[in-house]
Design a protein around this motif. Structure first.
Motif, PDB file in Angstrom:
ATOM      1  N   ILE A  17       0.851  -1.186   0.000  1.00 37.15           N
ATOM      2  CA  ILE A  17       0.000   0.000   0.000  1.00 37.15           C
ATOM      3  C   ILE A  17       0.883   1.230   0.000  1.00 37.15           C
ATOM      4  O   ILE A  17       1.645   1.462   0.944  1.00 37.15           O
ATOM      5  CB  ILE A  17      -0.932   0.031   1.226  1.00 37.15           C
ATOM      6  N   ARG A  18       0.787   2.006  -1.060  1.00 38.43           N
ATOM      7  CA  ARG A  18       1.535   3.257  -1.125  1.00 38.43           C
ATOM      8  C   ARG A  18       0.880   4.301  -0.231  1.00 38.43           C
ATOM      9  O   ARG A  18      -0.338   4.522  -0.281  1.00 38.43           O
ATOM     10  CB  ARG A  18       1.607   3.765  -2.571  1.00 38.43           C
ATOM     11  N   VAL A  19       1.699   4.955   0.597  1.00 35.28           N
ATOM     12  CA  VAL A  19       1.264   6.047   1.461  1.00 35.28           C
ATOM     13  C   VAL A  19       2.115   7.254   1.087  1.00 35.28           C
ATOM     14  O   VAL A  19       3.286   7.333   1.444  1.00 35.28           O
ATOM     15  CB  VAL A  19       1.448   5.703   2.953  1.00 35.28           C
ATOM     16  N   GLY A  20       1.541   8.170   0.305  1.00 37.25           N
ATOM     17  CA  GLY A  20       2.369   9.221  -0.261  1.00 37.25           C
ATOM     18  C   GLY A  20       1.741  10.591  -0.232  1.00 37.25           C
ATOM     19  O   GLY A  20       0.733  10.836   0.433  1.00 37.25           O
ATOM     20  N   THR A  21       2.375  11.488  -0.979  1.00 38.64           N
ATOM     21  CA  THR A  21       1.845  12.830  -1.190  1.00 38.64           C
ATOM     22  C   THR A  21       1.598  13.012  -2.684  1.00 38.64           C
ATOM     23  O   THR A  21       2.151  12.287  -3.517  1.00 38.64           O
ATOM     24  CB  THR A  21       2.824  13.907  -0.682  1.00 38.64           C
ATOM     25  N   THR A  22       0.782  14.007  -3.021  1.00 40.42           N
ATOM     26  CA  THR A  22       0.356  14.151  -4.408  1.00 40.42           C
ATOM     27  C   THR A  22      -0.031  15.592  -4.694  1.00 40.42           C
ATOM     28  O   THR A  22      -0.388  16.340  -3.772  1.00 40.42           O
ATOM     29  CB  THR A  22      -0.834  13.203  -4.692  1.00 40.42           C
ATOM     30  N   GLY A  23       0.038  15.979  -5.956  1.00 40.96           N
ATOM     31  CA  GLY A  23      -0.394  17.302  -6.383  1.00 40.96           C
ATOM     32  C   GLY A  23      -1.749  17.229  -7.055  1.00 40.96           C
ATOM     33  O   GLY A  23      -1.951  16.447  -7.995  1.00 40.96           O
TER      34      GLY A  23
ATOM     35  N   THR B 237      -1.306   0.193 -22.724  1.00 41.79           N
ATOM     36  CA  THR B 237      -2.759   0.048 -22.748  1.00 41.79           C
ATOM     37  C   THR B 237      -3.278  -0.859 -21.640  1.00 41.79           C
ATOM     38  O   THR B 237      -4.479  -0.875 -21.371  1.00 41.79           O
ATOM     39  CB  THR B 237      -3.242  -0.498 -24.098  1.00 41.79           C
ATOM     40  N   TYR B 238      -2.392  -1.621 -20.996  1.00 39.30           N
ATOM     41  CA  TYR B 238      -2.830  -2.484 -19.905  1.00 39.30           C
ATOM     42  C   TYR B 238      -3.105  -1.620 -18.675  1.00 39.30           C
ATOM     43  O   TYR B 238      -2.346  -0.695 -18.369  1.00 39.30           O
ATOM     44  CB  TYR B 238      -1.771  -3.536 -19.576  1.00 39.30           C
ATOM     45  N   PRO B 239      -4.149  -1.913 -17.919  1.00 38.94           N
ATOM     46  CA  PRO B 239      -4.547  -1.014 -16.826  1.00 38.94           C
ATOM     47  C   PRO B 239      -3.629  -1.119 -15.607  1.00 38.94           C
ATOM     48  O   PRO B 239      -3.202  -2.211 -15.225  1.00 38.94           O
ATOM     49  CB  PRO B 239      -5.957  -1.489 -16.481  1.00 38.94           C
ATOM     50  N   ALA B 240      -3.351   0.035 -15.029  1.00 36.86           N
ATOM     51  CA  ALA B 240      -2.642   0.108 -13.750  1.00 36.86           C
ATOM     52  C   ALA B 240      -3.688   0.405 -12.689  1.00 36.86           C
ATOM     53  O   ALA B 240      -4.075   1.562 -12.481  1.00 36.86           O
ATOM     54  CB  ALA B 240      -1.573   1.191 -13.786  1.00 36.86           C
ATOM     55  N   VAL B 241      -4.174  -0.645 -12.043  1.00 38.53           N
ATOM     56  CA  VAL B 241      -5.287  -0.506 -11.111  1.00 38.53           C
ATOM     57  C   VAL B 241      -4.966  -1.213  -9.793  1.00 38.53           C
ATOM     58  O   VAL B 241      -4.226  -2.195  -9.772  1.00 38.53           O
ATOM     59  CB  VAL B 241      -6.591  -1.071 -11.705  1.00 38.53           C
ATOM     60  N   PRO B 242      -5.541  -0.736  -8.698  1.00 38.72           N
ATOM     61  CA  PRO B 242      -5.309  -1.370  -7.405  1.00 38.72           C
ATOM     62  C   PRO B 242      -6.200  -2.596  -7.220  1.00 38.72           C
ATOM     63  O   PRO B 242      -7.129  -2.838  -7.998  1.00 38.72           O
ATOM     64  CB  PRO B 242      -5.689  -0.274  -6.412  1.00 38.72           C
ATOM     65  N   ASP B 243      -5.936  -3.337  -6.180  1.00 32.04           N
ATOM     66  CA  ASP B 243      -6.797  -4.427  -5.752  1.00 32.04           C
ATOM     67  C   ASP B 243      -8.069  -3.842  -5.151  1.00 32.04           C
ATOM     68  O   ASP B 243      -8.027  -2.914  -4.337  1.00 32.04           O
ATOM     69  CB  ASP B 243      -6.065  -5.280  -4.716  1.00 32.04           C
ATOM     70  N   TYR B 244      -9.220  -4.395  -5.521  1.00 28.24           N
ATOM     71  CA  TYR B 244     -10.486  -3.823  -5.068  1.00 28.24           C
ATOM     72  C   TYR B 244     -10.634  -3.896  -3.542  1.00 28.24           C
ATOM     73  O   TYR B 244     -11.131  -2.955  -2.913  1.00 28.24           O
ATOM     74  CB  TYR B 244     -11.667  -4.526  -5.738  1.00 28.24           C
TER      75      TYR B 244
ATOM     76  N   LYS C  82       2.462  -9.787 -10.489  1.00 23.88           N
ATOM     77  CA  LYS C  82       3.046 -10.715  -9.518  1.00 23.88           C
ATOM     78  C   LYS C  82       1.987 -11.434  -8.678  1.00 23.88           C
ATOM     79  O   LYS C  82       2.326 -12.253  -7.820  1.00 23.88           O
ATOM     80  CB  LYS C  82       3.984  -9.953  -8.576  1.00 23.88           C
ATOM     81  N   GLY C  83       0.720 -11.113  -8.891  1.00 26.58           N
ATOM     82  CA  GLY C  83      -0.321 -11.727  -8.083  1.00 26.58           C
ATOM     83  C   GLY C  83      -0.414 -11.150  -6.693  1.00 26.58           C
ATOM     84  O   GLY C  83      -0.931 -11.807  -5.770  1.00 26.58           O
ATOM     85  N   MET C  84       0.053  -9.920  -6.518  1.00 28.12           N
ATOM     86  CA  MET C  84      -0.011  -9.241  -5.230  1.00 28.12           C
ATOM     87  C   MET C  84      -1.240  -8.325  -5.193  1.00 28.12           C
ATOM     88  O   MET C  84      -1.814  -7.987  -6.226  1.00 28.12           O
ATOM     89  CB  MET C  84       1.254  -8.400  -5.006  1.00 28.12           C
ATOM     90  N   ARG C  85      -1.610  -7.916  -3.992  1.00 25.72           N
ATOM     91  CA  ARG C  85      -2.622  -6.881  -3.825  1.00 25.72           C
ATOM     92  C   ARG C  85      -1.911  -5.536  -3.647  1.00 25.72           C
ATOM     93  O   ARG C  85      -0.858  -5.463  -3.017  1.00 25.72           O
ATOM     94  CB  ARG C  85      -3.498  -7.157  -2.604  1.00 25.72           C
ATOM     95  N   ALA C  86      -2.519  -4.467  -4.168  1.00 32.96           N
ATOM     96  CA  ALA C  86      -1.913  -3.142  -4.042  1.00 32.96           C
ATOM     97  C   ALA C  86      -2.992  -2.087  -3.902  1.00 32.96           C
ATOM     98  O   ALA C  86      -4.127  -2.254  -4.351  1.00 32.96           O
ATOM     99  CB  ALA C  86      -1.032  -2.823  -5.252  1.00 32.96           C
ATOM    100  N   GLY C  87      -2.614  -0.983  -3.275  1.00 31.97           N
ATOM    101  CA  GLY C  87      -3.478   0.175  -3.158  1.00 31.97           C
ATOM    102  C   GLY C  87      -2.636   1.407  -2.925  1.00 31.97           C
ATOM    103  O   GLY C  87      -1.418   1.314  -2.741  1.00 31.97           O
ATOM    104  N   ALA C  88      -3.284   2.567  -2.929  1.00 28.14           N
ATOM    105  CA  ALA C  88      -2.550   3.820  -2.706  1.00 28.14           C
ATOM    106  C   ALA C  88      -3.467   4.863  -2.105  1.00 28.14           C
ATOM    107  O   ALA C  88      -4.590   5.071  -2.588  1.00 28.14           O
ATOM    108  CB  ALA C  88      -1.950   4.340  -4.013  1.00 28.14           C
ATOM    109  N   ILE C  89      -2.966   5.516  -1.060  1.00 33.46           N
ATOM    110  CA  ILE C  89      -3.614   6.687  -0.498  1.00 33.46           C
ATOM    111  C   ILE C  89      -2.565   7.789  -0.409  1.00 33.46           C
ATOM    112  O   ILE C  89      -1.436   7.550   0.022  1.00 33.46           O
ATOM    113  CB  ILE C  89      -4.248   6.420   0.875  1.00 33.46           C
ATOM    114  N   CYS C  90      -2.938   8.980  -0.857  1.00 30.94           N
ATOM    115  CA  CYS C  90      -2.008  10.108  -0.836  1.00 30.94           C
ATOM    116  C   CYS C  90      -2.701  11.329  -0.247  1.00 30.94           C
ATOM    117  O   CYS C  90      -3.910  11.529  -0.452  1.00 30.94           O
ATOM    118  CB  CYS C  90      -1.522  10.451  -2.241  1.00 30.94           C
TER     119      CYS C  90
END
Length: 241
Positions: A86-92, A123-130, A191-199
């Motif tokens: 899970i990415r925990v970051g900052t964003t503009g 064209t392949y989607p960069a999406v998080p795990d639901y 890789k078959g991992m789960r991912a998410g991001a909050i910034c």
């Protein structure tokens, strides 16, 4: 298994869930809200600690700036058994109604970067795990946050985000811009991992208040304060996964 060459860890050294901030200093800020903290390794931009939050074991691993170093982190975390990042970051912000200090949970990330394109078609989607996405939104709402949920953009060139680029991203209704999520999402999927991001928002490119416009410090005070809130949300999400 030999140690991974950058993270300097082996299989069994880490926990199954990892929070991955960019800034090594944020590792300590996250760890300060945890218990049973143990530093595992530190090398280059990568600092890793194991900890526990609300009874849930987790790892905290910094990734540095940008998709190349984030991709190395995800590859090596996967190699030693980490299953969720899970990415925990900052964003503009890229929309006028998104304020400094607001929270954004990404539903996908546009690939304005080169790293993920070495792995797969743009064209392949960069999406998080639901499931991860849902827990981040639920945790934000439980913390009484007005969270923005939607697509973002990951870009390689911090100093080349010209007015034309910003106008195009704004018109596409992309919420904000950062530098790691698209590679994290793409690699995790492969890789078959789960991912998410909050910034948390540290500036607004549409309004001209982006990072670097605050004299004397990287982040405006409001954004610095709200990093702690983003950390709390991410930890609450980890405990619910």
């Amino acid at each position: 298994m030999a140690k991974q060459p950058h993270l300097l860890v082996s299989e069994g050294d880490l926990n199954e869930i990892a929070l991955i901030p960019g800034d090594p200093g944020r590792v300590d800020r996250i760890a300060a809200q945890c218990e049973n903290v143990e530093e595992v390794s530190q090398n280059r931009e990568y600092k890793l600690v194991n900890a526990e939050y609300d009874g849930t074991p987790l790892t905290i691993c910094s990734t540095g700036i940008g998709c190349p170093s984030a991709a190395i982190a995800v590859e090596e975390l996967h190699n030693v058994g980490v299953e969720t990042v899970i990415r925990v970051g900052t964003t503009g912000a890229l929309q006028a109604d998104i304020e400094i200090g607001d929270m954004v949970v990404a539903t996908g990330a546009a690939k304005e970067e080169g790293t993920s394109k070495r792995y797969e078609s743009a064209t392949y989607p960069a999406v998080p795990d639901y499931g991860v996405l849902s827990e981040l939104v639920d945790a934000a709402e439980a913390n009484d946050e007005d969270v923005h949920v939607g697509p973002i953009v990951s870009d390689d060139a911090f100093y080349n985000e010209s007015e034309d680029f910003v106008d195009d991203w704004e018109a596409a209704n992309l919420l904000c811009i950062e530098m790691e999520a698209s590679a994290v999402f793409s690699l995790a999927r492969r890789k078959g991992m789960r991912a998410g991001a909050i910034c948390t928002v540290d500036g607004n490119l549409v309004k001209g208040t982006q990072k670097g416009k605050t004299e004397g410090d990287e982040l405006p005070e409001k954004a610095k304060n709200n990093v702690e809130r983003a950390i709390r949300i991410s930890l609450d999400a980890v405990a619910a996964l």
